[in-house]
Design a protein around this motif. Sequence first.
Motif, PDB file in Angstrom:
ATOM      1  N   PHE A  86       4.818   4.981   2.203  1.00 44.42           N
ATOM      2  CA  PHE A  86       5.982   5.067   1.327  1.00 44.42           C
ATOM      3  C   PHE A  86       6.229   3.745   0.615  1.00 44.42           C
ATOM      4  O   PHE A  86       5.732   2.694   1.020  1.00 44.42           O
ATOM      5  CB  PHE A  86       7.222   5.473   2.133  1.00 44.42           C
ATOM      6  CG  PHE A  86       7.649   4.484   3.187  1.00 44.42           C
ATOM      7  CD1 PHE A  86       8.733   3.625   2.983  1.00 44.42           C
ATOM      8  CD2 PHE A  86       6.980   4.391   4.403  1.00 44.42           C
ATOM      9  CE1 PHE A  86       9.132   2.714   3.948  1.00 44.42           C
ATOM     10  CE2 PHE A  86       7.359   3.483   5.369  1.00 44.42           C
ATOM     11  CZ  PHE A  86       8.436   2.644   5.155  1.00 44.42           C
ATOM     12  N   SER A  87       6.992   3.828  -0.470  1.00 45.92           N
ATOM     13  CA  SER A  87       7.406   2.633  -1.207  1.00 45.92           C
ATOM     14  C   SER A  87       8.921   2.574  -1.238  1.00 45.92           C
ATOM     15  O   SER A  87       9.598   3.597  -1.361  1.00 45.92           O
ATOM     16  CB  SER A  87       6.872   2.660  -2.643  1.00 45.92           C
ATOM     17  OG  SER A  87       5.472   2.557  -2.670  1.00 45.92           O
ATOM     18  N   GLU A 131       9.783  -4.188  -5.210  1.00 45.15           N
ATOM     19  CA  GLU A 131       9.153  -2.955  -4.732  1.00 45.15           C
ATOM     20  C   GLU A 131       8.125  -3.300  -3.662  1.00 45.15           C
ATOM     21  O   GLU A 131       7.350  -4.247  -3.810  1.00 45.15           O
ATOM     22  CB  GLU A 131       8.474  -2.220  -5.890  1.00 45.15           C
ATOM     23  CG  GLU A 131       7.904  -0.869  -5.482  1.00 45.15           C
ATOM     24  CD  GLU A 131       7.554   0.010  -6.676  1.00 45.15           C
ATOM     25  OE1 GLU A 131       6.901   1.035  -6.445  1.00 45.15           O
ATOM     26  OE2 GLU A 131       7.937  -0.323  -7.818  1.00 45.15           O
ATOM     27  N   PHE A 132       8.120  -2.532  -2.578  1.00 43.42           N
ATOM     28  CA  PHE A 132       7.235  -2.769  -1.444  1.00 43.42           C
ATOM     29  C   PHE A 132       6.501  -1.483  -1.084  1.00 43.42           C
ATOM     30  O   PHE A 132       7.105  -0.409  -1.061  1.00 43.42           O
ATOM     31  CB  PHE A 132       8.033  -3.235  -0.216  1.00 43.42           C
ATOM     32  CG  PHE A 132       8.865  -4.463  -0.458  1.00 43.42           C
ATOM     33  CD1 PHE A 132       8.314  -5.735  -0.331  1.00 43.42           C
ATOM     34  CD2 PHE A 132      10.208  -4.351  -0.819  1.00 43.42           C
ATOM     35  CE1 PHE A 132       9.077  -6.868  -0.552  1.00 43.42           C
ATOM     36  CE2 PHE A 132      10.987  -5.483  -1.037  1.00 43.42           C
ATOM     37  CZ  PHE A 132      10.417  -6.745  -0.910  1.00 43.42           C
ATOM     38  N   LEU A 133       5.207  -1.608  -0.775  1.00 41.77           N
ATOM     39  CA  LEU A 133       4.402  -0.489  -0.297  1.00 41.77           C
ATOM     40  C   LEU A 133       4.195  -0.672   1.202  1.00 41.77           C
ATOM     41  O   LEU A 133       3.703  -1.710   1.641  1.00 41.77           O
ATOM     42  CB  LEU A 133       3.052  -0.465  -1.030  1.00 41.77           C
ATOM     43  CG  LEU A 133       2.044   0.598  -0.599  1.00 41.77           C
ATOM     44  CD1 LEU A 133       2.602   2.006  -0.779  1.00 41.77           C
ATOM     45  CD2 LEU A 133       0.744   0.437  -1.384  1.00 41.77           C
ATOM     46  N   ILE A 134       4.587   0.330   1.986  1.00 42.63           N
ATOM     47  CA  ILE A 134       4.670   0.188   3.446  1.00 42.63           C
ATOM     48  C   ILE A 134       4.012   1.387   4.123  1.00 42.63           C
ATOM     49  O   ILE A 134       4.135   2.520   3.661  1.00 42.63           O
ATOM     50  CB  ILE A 134       6.157   0.098   3.880  1.00 42.63           C
ATOM     51  CG1 ILE A 134       6.862  -1.054   3.147  1.00 42.63           C
ATOM     52  CG2 ILE A 134       6.290  -0.059   5.392  1.00 42.63           C
ATOM     53  CD1 ILE A 134       8.375  -1.019   3.235  1.00 42.63           C
ATOM     54  N   ILE A 135       3.331   1.121   5.224  1.00 43.29           N
ATOM     55  CA  ILE A 135       2.826   2.217   6.047  1.00 43.29           C
ATOM     56  C   ILE A 135       3.582   2.225   7.373  1.00 43.29           C
ATOM     57  O   ILE A 135       3.829   1.176   7.966  1.00 43.29           O
ATOM     58  CB  ILE A 135       1.297   2.116   6.280  1.00 43.29           C
ATOM     59  CG1 ILE A 135       0.804   3.389   6.982  1.00 43.29           C
ATOM     60  CG2 ILE A 135       0.910   0.870   7.063  1.00 43.29           C
ATOM     61  CD1 ILE A 135      -0.677   3.639   6.845  1.00 43.29           C
ATOM     62  N   LYS A 136       3.982   3.408   7.780  1.00 46.92           N
ATOM     63  CA  LYS A 136       4.725   3.543   9.037  1.00 46.92           C
ATOM     64  C   LYS A 136       3.758   3.475  10.215  1.00 46.92           C
ATOM     65  O   LYS A 136       2.861   4.314  10.341  1.00 46.92           O
ATOM     66  CB  LYS A 136       5.500   4.866   9.062  1.00 46.92           C
ATOM     67  CG  LYS A 136       6.334   5.056  10.319  1.00 46.92           C
ATOM     68  CD  LYS A 136       7.189   6.306  10.254  1.00 46.92           C
ATOM     69  CE  LYS A 136       6.375   7.560  10.447  1.00 46.92           C
ATOM     70  NZ  LYS A 136       7.205   8.767  10.633  1.00 46.92           N
TER      71      LYS A 136
END
Length: 269
Positions: free
Chosen positions: A24-25, A73-78
């Motif tokens: 998610f971002s 803006e940040f791109l993140i993986i859970k």
Amino acid sequence: MTDIPHGLVTGKVLHKIEWTDQLFSLQVSAPVSSYQAGQFTKLGLRNSEGEFVRRAYSMVNAPEHAKGHQHLEFLIIKDQNGQLSPQLHQLKVGDDVFVGKDPSGFMTLDEIPEIADDLWMLSTGTAVGPFISMLESMQIQQQKDAGLGPEKGKSFKNLVLIHAVRTEQDLTYRDRITQLVQHFQGKLQYVPIISRESVTGTLRGRIPSLLRGGDLERASSITINQRHSFFYLCGNPQMVRDTSEALISLGLQKHLRKKPGQFSSENYW
């Protein structure tokens, strides 16, 4: 709140993009200091014991974009076992999140040796983010400079964006990347790599072996050259280690300020 740890400021979630159930971002508004494309900052939240948990995340957006450098803006993986990313994944528009006031990091365009003509950006997973920031920063600068004489800042003959992921659905920001490819009119090559699926138009495998085998040169139609190539590596630590070894085997050297070389990486895991 008055008990926010030193160095953090309060931000607010403005928008959320769900790429997959894990990926998610977040777009966040926060009163942070100015930064350069490619840098990172911290995101933080309180855990169930009321303690602050912080982790480093790169900005996906160029600092010069239309909404300003305080719209991040940040791109993140859970990570199911992570202390922070599952909490970040639960955030909704309007929620507060703590942000490092002063971004940092040396993986920026300014750090690249002047002699470099070809910039290779090698990423795995969410680490494609800072490279999108760099490319959009270059795009914005070019648009500002259009018709105003020579380009300012570093200009490259070739740009290669490598994004290695497990499955096709993990290839994020494809629309933005397509727009960048169109903007750079043949100068930017986008090479997606998928390790667990065979997908037309992508390579299959891992970055180090594709480098050693010449696959990345063939896919981009650009030859790796000790004199004119420069590589930025960003991703999981194993990829950075193995790719560094592959580049050394090709005759390239790690870049140091006191001794210029052909590759560098950002480590904030």
